[in-house]
Design an enzyme around this catalytic site. Sequence first.
Site, mmCIF file in Angstrom:
data_model
loop_
_atom_site.group_PDB
_atom_site.id
_atom_site.type_symbol
_atom_site.label_atom_id
_atom_site.label_comp_id
_atom_site.label_asym_id
_atom_site.label_seq_id
_atom_site.Cartn_x
_atom_site.Cartn_y
_atom_site.Cartn_z
ATOM 1 N N PRO A 168 2.159 -13.265 -3.000
ATOM 2 C CA PRO A 168 2.169 -13.543 -4.439
ATOM 3 C C PRO A 168 1.277 -14.716 -4.831
ATOM 4 O O PRO A 168 0.684 -14.725 -5.906
ATOM 5 C CB PRO A 168 3.641 -13.827 -4.727
ATOM 6 C CG PRO A 168 4.380 -13.022 -3.700
ATOM 7 C CD PRO A 168 3.527 -13.093 -2.463
ATOM 8 N N HIS B 202 -17.082 14.281 -22.227
ATOM 9 C CA HIS B 202 -16.099 15.358 -22.292
ATOM 10 C C HIS B 202 -15.170 15.234 -23.501
ATOM 11 O O HIS B 202 -14.344 16.135 -23.745
ATOM 12 C CB HIS B 202 -15.262 15.405 -21.005
ATOM 13 C CG HIS B 202 -15.967 16.051 -19.859
ATOM 14 N ND1 HIS B 202 -16.952 15.413 -19.137
ATOM 15 C CD2 HIS B 202 -15.838 17.290 -19.309
ATOM 16 C CE1 HIS B 202 -17.386 16.218 -18.170
ATOM 17 N NE2 HIS B 202 -16.729 17.360 -18.262
ATOM 18 N N ILE C 183 0.583 -4.246 -0.507
ATOM 19 C CA ILE C 183 0.233 -3.790 0.832
ATOM 20 C C ILE C 183 0.081 -2.266 0.833
ATOM 21 O O ILE C 183 1.042 -1.529 0.610
ATOM 22 C CB ILE C 183 1.297 -4.224 1.860
ATOM 23 C CG1 ILE C 183 1.564 -5.731 1.759
ATOM 24 C CG2 ILE C 183 0.854 -3.817 3.254
ATOM 25 C CD1 ILE C 183 0.320 -6.599 1.917
ATOM 26 N N GLU D 240 -9.777 -5.694 -1.587
ATOM 27 C CA GLU D 240 -10.761 -6.022 -0.550
ATOM 28 C C GLU D 240 -11.879 -6.913 -1.084
ATOM 29 O O GLU D 240 -13.042 -6.768 -0.714
ATOM 30 C CB GLU D 240 -11.348 -4.735 0.049
ATOM 31 C CG GLU D 240 -10.272 -3.823 0.562
ATOM 32 C CD GLU D 240 -10.404 -3.539 2.042
ATOM 33 O OE1 GLU D 240 -11.302 -4.092 2.679
ATOM 34 O OE2 GLU D 240 -9.585 -2.778 2.550
ATOM 35 N N GLU E 206 -15.114 -11.167 -8.720
ATOM 36 C CA GLU E 206 -15.367 -12.610 -8.794
ATOM 37 C C GLU E 206 -15.613 -13.213 -7.415
ATOM 38 O O GLU E 206 -16.470 -14.095 -7.255
ATOM 39 C CB GLU E 206 -14.188 -13.305 -9.495
ATOM 40 C CG GLU E 206 -14.040 -12.969 -10.971
ATOM 41 C CD GLU E 206 -13.498 -11.546 -11.219
ATOM 42 O OE1 GLU E 206 -13.735 -11.024 -12.326
ATOM 43 O OE2 GLU E 206 -12.853 -10.978 -10.314
ATOM 44 N N SER F 254 -6.924 -13.470 -3.456
ATOM 45 C CA SER F 254 -8.308 -13.761 -3.070
ATOM 46 C C SER F 254 -8.381 -14.976 -2.157
ATOM 47 O O SER F 254 -9.247 -15.069 -1.296
ATOM 48 C CB SER F 254 -9.156 -13.991 -4.328
ATOM 49 O OG SER F 254 -9.220 -12.815 -5.111
#
Length: 390
Positions: free
Chosen positions: A132, A339, A161, A364, A368, A136
């Site tokens: 939490p 569309h 996860i 991943e 930033e 990053s």
Amino acid sequence: MIDFELSEEQRAVKDAVRQFITREVMPLESTVLLNEREGRPGIDLETLRDLQAKARKHGYWGINTPEEYGGMAAGPIMSAIIAGESGRTFVPFRFGGSADNILYAGTEEQKQEFLIPTIEGERRSCFAITEPGAGSDARNIRTRAVRDGDEWIINGEKIFITNGNEADFVMVFAVTNPERGANGGVTCFLVDRAMGWESTPIPTMGEWGPASLSFQDVRVPHRNILGEEGHGFDLAMQWIGQGRFMIPAGALGAAERMIEMAIEQANSRVSMGKPIAEYQAIQWHIADSAVELEAARWLTLRAAWQVEQGVDARHSSSIAKLYGTNMANRVVDRVLQIHGGMGYTKELPLERWYRELRLLRIFEGTDEIQKRTIARNLLRGHTTVGASLS
């Protein structure tokens, strides 16, 4: 000499994978959309395993797995090509026979217990470093592991996860030496679910189903340390960094398929007496998308080529991920617009892709983080503008 052509082998693999995806996987798209609309998983495990078994008969098993473990050992470039073809469908299919790259760092005993069963599809793993308060900033993890004789006691929480609710074991990263932290004080543990950790699904705007993991006095044998004690952060960065270019590689396939859908729609949809393909606004949407797709393709393949050559590819991989994932988000927005109202419905896959592709700019390594990496490399002289041609 610069050669931008695929080799005969690469072209053959590309064509064969596209044929497999088109014949075996794409026909399931309507079923996947229906299942997801009704709250069920898009594809059940039995169907996934049947598809993987069919692919295995065609020789597609363990794309990145070393040959000694029965895999293809395809290499980064071929893996990127295959990911692009697989990305042409939103069906959550993946070729079987693979395992997390850091599991190869295990002892022979660990390989028998965790690696080989994962390759064979008998076990499911998850990678748990995000918390939490540490997304990053992975160096800020707080999950603790304290030595107690021949065991470690783990306490903490992990969040977002992937496969966390389905996995039967986790590669969890915990602080074992608070004074050293990420510089020699983080260790990776292989922890079976039966040892006591619990998972809770996290609802998201897309079909990605992450989970939060809770560790409350979970006891793990010392022999379950993966790699060296204190060097888990190095393993984590190896896991995250090695395949970063694979994220935009998959996005290439989705973007390519969506542009094809846009062309078909533009040529067949008639408005005010003529196909909408004749309107400049539609033409520009398609042209911009095609140009950006090709730019992303070469950025991604160059990063894969660097990895294959054993060159440090972190800078080029960050560029590829930043540009390629944003490209895919711009393309799906344009194609959905072409569309019109139908693009916004759940009858077509565009709104699903719209939600799914948004995730690529977060996990991943966020946009930033990629920008910070690219800027730091330039500002600190680790690379130079135009270095790709030097």
